[in-house]
Design a protein around this motif. Structure first.
Motif, short mmCIF file in Angstrom:
data_model
loop_
_atom_site.label_atom_id
_atom_site.label_comp_id
_atom_site.label_asym_id
_atom_site.label_seq_id
_atom_site.Cartn_x
_atom_site.Cartn_y
_atom_site.Cartn_z
N TYR A 136 47.34 -2.25 -99.46
CA TYR A 136 46.58 -3.37 -99.64
C TYR A 136 46.69 -4.51 -98.74
CZ TYR A 136 50.77 -4.30 -102.38
OH TYR A 136 52.02 -4.50 -103.17
N ARG A 137 46.94 -4.14 -97.52
CA ARG A 137 47.41 -4.98 -96.54
C ARG A 137 46.15 -6.01 -96.15
NH1 ARG A 137 50.26 -2.91 -91.89
NH2 ARG A 137 49.24 -0.99 -92.64
N SER A 138 45.04 -5.42 -96.33
CA SER A 138 43.68 -6.27 -96.10
C SER A 138 43.49 -7.34 -97.38
CB SER A 138 42.54 -5.24 -96.35
OG SER A 138 42.45 -4.55 -97.42
N LEU A 139 44.07 -7.19 -98.51
CA LEU A 139 44.03 -8.14 -99.58
C LEU A 139 44.93 -9.05 -99.17
CD1 LEU A 139 43.76 -5.64 -102.74
CD2 LEU A 139 41.93 -6.64 -101.66
N ILE A 140 46.14 -8.81 -98.67
CA ILE A 140 47.16 -9.81 -98.23
C ILE A 140 46.86 -10.61 -97.22
CG2 ILE A 140 49.42 -10.19 -97.51
CD1 ILE A 140 50.18 -7.55 -99.05
N ALA A 141 46.12 -9.78 -96.42
CA ALA A 141 45.44 -10.95 -95.07
C ALA A 141 44.23 -11.83 -95.58
CB ALA A 141 44.94 -9.68 -93.88
N ALA A 142 43.56 -11.38 -96.78
CA ALA A 142 42.37 -12.14 -97.14
C ALA A 142 42.82 -13.17 -98.04
CB ALA A 142 41.54 -11.36 -97.92
N ARG A 143 44.46 -13.17 -98.22
CA ARG A 143 44.85 -14.18 -99.30
C ARG A 143 44.56 -14.05 -100.52
NH1 ARG A 143 47.20 -19.32 -96.29
NH2 ARG A 143 47.73 -19.54 -98.49
N ILE A 144 44.12 -12.73 -101.02
CA ILE A 144 44.10 -12.33 -102.42
C ILE A 144 45.39 -11.76 -103.14
CG2 ILE A 144 42.94 -10.61 -103.75
CD1 ILE A 144 40.77 -10.71 -101.60
N GLY A 145 45.82 -12.24 -104.19
CA GLY A 145 46.99 -11.72 -104.79
C GLY A 145 46.78 -10.58 -105.53
N VAL A 146 47.89 -9.53 -105.58
CA VAL A 146 47.83 -8.42 -106.35
C VAL A 146 49.16 -8.41 -107.00
CG1 VAL A 146 48.12 -5.93 -105.83
CG2 VAL A 146 47.00 -7.14 -104.00
N GLU A 147 48.92 -8.12 -108.42
CA GLU A 147 50.06 -8.02 -109.35
C GLU A 147 49.86 -6.41 -109.81
OE1 GLU A 147 52.48 -9.95 -110.38
OE2 GLU A 147 51.67 -11.57 -108.98
N THR A 148 51.04 -5.71 -110.03
CA THR A 148 50.84 -4.50 -110.65
C THR A 148 51.34 -4.24 -112.04
OG1 THR A 148 51.32 -3.51 -108.29
CG2 THR A 148 51.83 -2.13 -109.99
N MET A 149 50.98 -3.71 -112.89
CA MET A 149 51.27 -3.57 -114.15
C MET A 149 50.93 -2.25 -114.77
SD MET A 149 49.76 -7.07 -115.55
CE MET A 149 49.98 -8.49 -114.60
N ASP A 150 51.54 -1.75 -115.98
CA ASP A 150 50.93 -0.56 -116.56
C ASP A 150 49.46 -0.72 -117.01
OD1 ASP A 150 51.16 -1.47 -119.15
OD2 ASP A 150 53.24 -1.04 -119.27
N LEU A 151 48.84 0.41 -117.39
CA LEU A 151 47.48 0.10 -117.73
C LEU A 151 47.26 -1.01 -119.09
CD1 LEU A 151 44.39 0.92 -117.59
CD2 LEU A 151 45.05 2.73 -119.30
N ALA A 152 48.07 -0.92 -119.95
CA ALA A 152 48.08 -1.68 -121.14
C ALA A 152 48.35 -3.29 -121.02
CB ALA A 152 49.06 -1.23 -122.19
N ALA A 153 49.45 -3.46 -119.82
CA ALA A 153 49.64 -4.88 -119.72
C ALA A 153 48.43 -5.38 -118.74
CB ALA A 153 51.00 -4.99 -118.81
N ALA A 154 47.96 -4.40 -118.06
CA ALA A 154 46.90 -5.04 -117.08
C ALA A 154 45.57 -5.22 -117.84
CB ALA A 154 46.62 -3.75 -116.06
N CYS A 155 45.20 -4.59 -118.89
CA CYS A 155 44.07 -5.00 -119.79
C CYS A 155 44.20 -6.14 -120.24
CB CYS A 155 43.73 -3.69 -120.58
SG CYS A 155 43.38 -2.16 -119.81
N ARG A 156 45.43 -6.45 -120.93
CA ARG A 156 45.72 -7.61 -121.44
C ARG A 156 45.64 -8.96 -120.68
NH1 ARG A 156 49.87 -4.43 -123.80
NH2 ARG A 156 51.49 -5.47 -122.49
N THR A 157 46.29 -8.83 -119.47
CA THR A 157 46.31 -9.89 -118.49
C THR A 157 44.92 -10.12 -117.85
OG1 THR A 157 48.45 -9.23 -118.04
CG2 THR A 157 47.44 -10.50 -116.40
#
Length: 125
Positions: A84-105
């Protein structure tokens, strides 16, 4: 698990998930998907965590979110940053979570009007 949140005006909302299916705006999705804060929910052509590639994250970049919530499946697994280097270069934040936490967040951030995108991995067995 069933969620009961106010639906954001004109935005997408994840109403529930069960590990194999995610319901967005009342519609069931049984494969990996990208859920932007607004606009069309998109199929994300990744079937297994091991298959993640830079191209999968390029599809996310095209949607121009401010923040990506990566739901890595039933358990939390971190993709290599090179993917996901392209996202970092574009200054887009990336957070990783399990599926349940990702849906809630995702729902919380989308309800606040944030330009968030949920990249949800539903692994096919």
């Amino acid at each position: 698990m069933k969620f009961q949140l106010d639906e954001p005006q004109g935005g997408n909302s994840i109403s529930r998930h069960d590990g194999q299916t995610v319901w967005v705006n009342g519609e069931a999705h049984g494969e990996s998907l990208l859920v932007p804060w607004r606009g069309e929910v998109q199929h994300w052509p990744v079937k297994r965590f091991d298959e993640l590639s830079e191209e999968h994250f390029q599809q996310i970049l095209a949607l121009k979110p401010e923040l990506v919530i990566f739901g890595s499946g039933a358990r939390i697994r971190f993709a290599r940053p090179a993917l996901y280097r392209s996202l970092i270069a574009a200054r887009i934040g990336v957070e990783t979570m399990d599926l349940a936490a990702a849906c809630r967040t995702y729902n919380v951030l989308a309800s606040e009007g944030r330009a968030v995108l949920a990249a949800l991995l539903l692994e096919c067995e």
